[in-house]
Design an enzyme around this catalytic site. Structure first.
Site, PDB file in Angstrom:
ATOM      1  N   ARG A 163     108.311 -40.336  41.086  1.00  0.00           N
ATOM      2  CA  ARG A 163     106.989 -39.708  41.182  1.00  0.00           C
ATOM      3  C   ARG A 163     107.097 -38.478  42.088  1.00  0.00           C
ATOM      4  NH1 ARG A 163     101.702 -41.643  44.588  1.00  0.00           N
ATOM      5  NH2 ARG A 163     100.219 -40.266  43.530  1.00  0.00           N
ATOM      6  N   HIS A 164     106.296 -37.458  41.808  1.00  0.00           N
ATOM      7  CA  HIS A 164     106.271 -36.264  42.661  1.00  0.00           C
ATOM      8  C   HIS A 164     105.976 -36.647  44.117  1.00  0.00           C
ATOM      9  CE1 HIS A 164     101.973 -36.671  42.923  1.00  0.00           C
ATOM     10  NE2 HIS A 164     101.954 -36.864  41.607  1.00  0.00           N
TER      11      HIS A 164
END
Ligand SMILES: *[C@@H]1O[C@H](CO)[C@@H](O)[C@H](O)[C@H]1NC(C)=O
Ligand SMILES: *[C@@H]1O[C@H](CO)[C@@H](O)[C@H](O)[C@H]1NC(C)=O
Ligand SMILES: *[C@@H]1O[C@H](CO)[C@@H](O)[C@H](O)[C@H]1NC(C)=O
Ligand SMILES: *[C@@H]1O[C@H](CO)[C@@H](O)[C@H](O)[C@H]1NC(C)=O
Length: 462
Positions: free
Chosen positions: A81-82
């Site tokens: 995930r970012h």
């Protein structure tokens, strides 16, 4: 103990009302909000892996627990995930609204309230809209370095230079920048300056949820899909939270809608995630309030991305097959004496990318579904996004060759081994690859994105 005692004294001097016993018991650290473990998908990675607070690059390879000393990793797929980001413009609007209420309507004498009114300024602006913050860049750089220390033979300068590592990103700015940060983490580590490394943008893989028609129609754009969350928002637990906030602020209850309570919760979470401060906003909530806010968000995730509807997880079939077919190619290449061509693939997406896949794999499944009416019964649920999906959350598949054709597959979530559900017992941290293929046989043979995502045709009336 030394440190916690010193903090305690500092805290004691700062707030005369602080009782010593309370400090010792909870190891209160005034720079960390008491409610950080309830931030759902707005939590920081280090709060979930507290050993990183001492050394952000710490890794412990002995957690991998290979069944024999011969095991060598031959392939790694990471779905990441970012990193930490700004709020979206929609949420920034709501924060502004709550801030206005505090400025113009709130009247209680709490010192934290006066601090918001006189010292805190609204520094979020709508153009920040979900962009990666500097802390988010660091999240990914550090993750890259830790993974390279954990898997030095795979995430290596040689593999990177040789083109055996591939990077894929969602098209969203925060993901592209996170991908660049991950790559920069490696090139800075090895001081690689003579070469640039590409990434591919692939929304069909990393934002499959937007392209799965059945999911979009039946869940995402269907207001009744979130009935349980809506009921909880109107229910007695949430009403009590709103009453307590209104009371703390000295404003009429009518001003504290669910959205305003949520905006306050987000303000506490974002001030901590982005600036590492325990902001006065956190004083709007006690533990019980925070748990209720957390449940309300978990209800949304459960019904929109998790076990609530079958199509939520099935929409990730494309990503599931992508990972497993690559792992299989690596297994075949190694067995047939060829070099593994895709040694490492790093794919950067969203919480909404990871949660359907975790669900498809059968992780964090409780016996009972999450409902508006079973908040108390669900207090020990395993489906708790706060423990699953902080910023920079990552799901890593590692394929090992343990000699003599003994291939094993390991799953790590946020750098900790998780056992595949249904595959327990000895060696569960690193089961035989064949056993995993058997366990997911139905998904490997089916789970076709196109088929699953088609709208079911209603038979024409005779
Ligand atoms: C590493 O992990 C092992 C196994 O979980 C544990 O026993 C050991 O204490 C850890 N070492 C460090 C330095 O944290
Ligand atoms: C809140 O403050 C605004 C601005 O002063 C005012 O117009 C509004 O009537 C107030 N609302 C309540 C419920 O007091
Ligand atoms: C993200 O990337 C864009 C374009 O490369 C750049 O302008 C921006 O400063 C980056 N943001 C961060 C936080 O690194
Ligand atoms: C297969 O993996 C094992 C373990 O790393 C390694 O010793 C062997 O050389 C690999 N085979 C090929 C052809 O790369």
């Amino acid at each position: 103990m030394q440190i916690s005692f010193r903090n305690c004294i500092a805290f004691h001097l700062l707030l005369l009302s602080c009782r010593l016993l309370y400090c010792v018991e909870t190891q209160d650290n005034p720079t960390i909000p008491a409610i950080t473990k309830y931030f759902n998908t707005k939590g920081s990675y280090e709060e979930l892996n507290p050993h990183l607070k001492e050394d952000i690059l710490a890794v412990n390879r002995s957690i991998l627990q290979p069944p024999s000393a011969q095991c060598r990793e031959i392939h790694l797929t990471a779905i990441v995930r970012h990193g930490t980001r700004y709020p979206t413009s929609k949420n920034i609007k709501k924060m502004q609204q709550l801030y206005n209420i505090i400025l113009h309507n709130a009247s209680s004498e709490h010192s934290w309230l006066r601090e918001i009114q006189s010292r805190w300024t609204m520094w979020y602006s709508e153009d920040m809209d979900g962009r990666l913050v500097q802390k988010g860049v660091q999240d990914l750089k550090h993750l890259a370095v830790r993974l390279s220390k954990m898997f030095p033979s795979l995430i290596s300068e040689e593999k990177l230079r040789g083109g055996f590592m591939r990077f894929v990103s969602s098209s969203k700015h925060r993901c592209v920048n996170s991908t660049l940060a991950f790559i920069a983490g490696l090139t800075e580590l090895w001081d690689v300056t003579d070469k640039e490394f590409d990434h591919a943008v692939n929304d069909a893989l990393m934002r499959f949820f937007d392209r799965c028609t059945r999911f979009v129609e039946e869940v995402d754009n269907n207001p009744s899909a979130l009935l349980e969350m809506d009921r909880f928002k109107q229910g007695p637990e949430m009403r009590r939270v709103q009453e307590k906030i209104a009371d703390r602020l000295g404003v009429p209850l009518s001003l504290i809608t669910h959205d305003m309570a949520e905006a306050g919760f987000y303000l506490c979470a974002y001030e901590f995630a982005i600036k590492a401060v325990n902001s006065p906003w956190c004083q709007l909530f006690d533990h019980n309030d925070a748990k209720i806010m957390e449940y309300s968000s978990d209800l949304r995730e459960f019904w929109k991305r998790g076990y609530g509807y079958d199509i939520n997880s099935k929409s990730s079939c494309i990503l599931f097959h992508d990972a497993f077919s690559r792992i299989n190619r690596a297994a075949i290449e190694n067995k047939s004496g060829q070099q593994v061509t895709e040694a490492v693939v790093v794919q950067v997406g969203h919480a909404d990318t990871l949660l359907p896949l975790l669900t498809l794999l059968g992780l964090f499944k409780d016996r009972e579904v999450l409902k508006s009416t079973n908040y108390a019964a669900q207090s020990r649920r395993s489906f708790r996004t706060s423990n699953m999906l902080p910023y920079a959350a990552n799901l890593v598949f590692v394929l090992y060759d343990c000699g003599g054709g003994d291939l094993r597959l390991q799953l790590l979530l946020n750098e900790k081994p998780v056992t595949f559900p249904g595959l327990t017992g000895r060696g569960a941290a690193m089961p035989l690859y064949e056993d995993i293929r058997e366990h997911y046989r139905d998904l490997l043979d089916g789970c076709d994105f196109e088929t699953e995502c088609q709208l079911l045709k209603v038979p024409a009336e005779a």
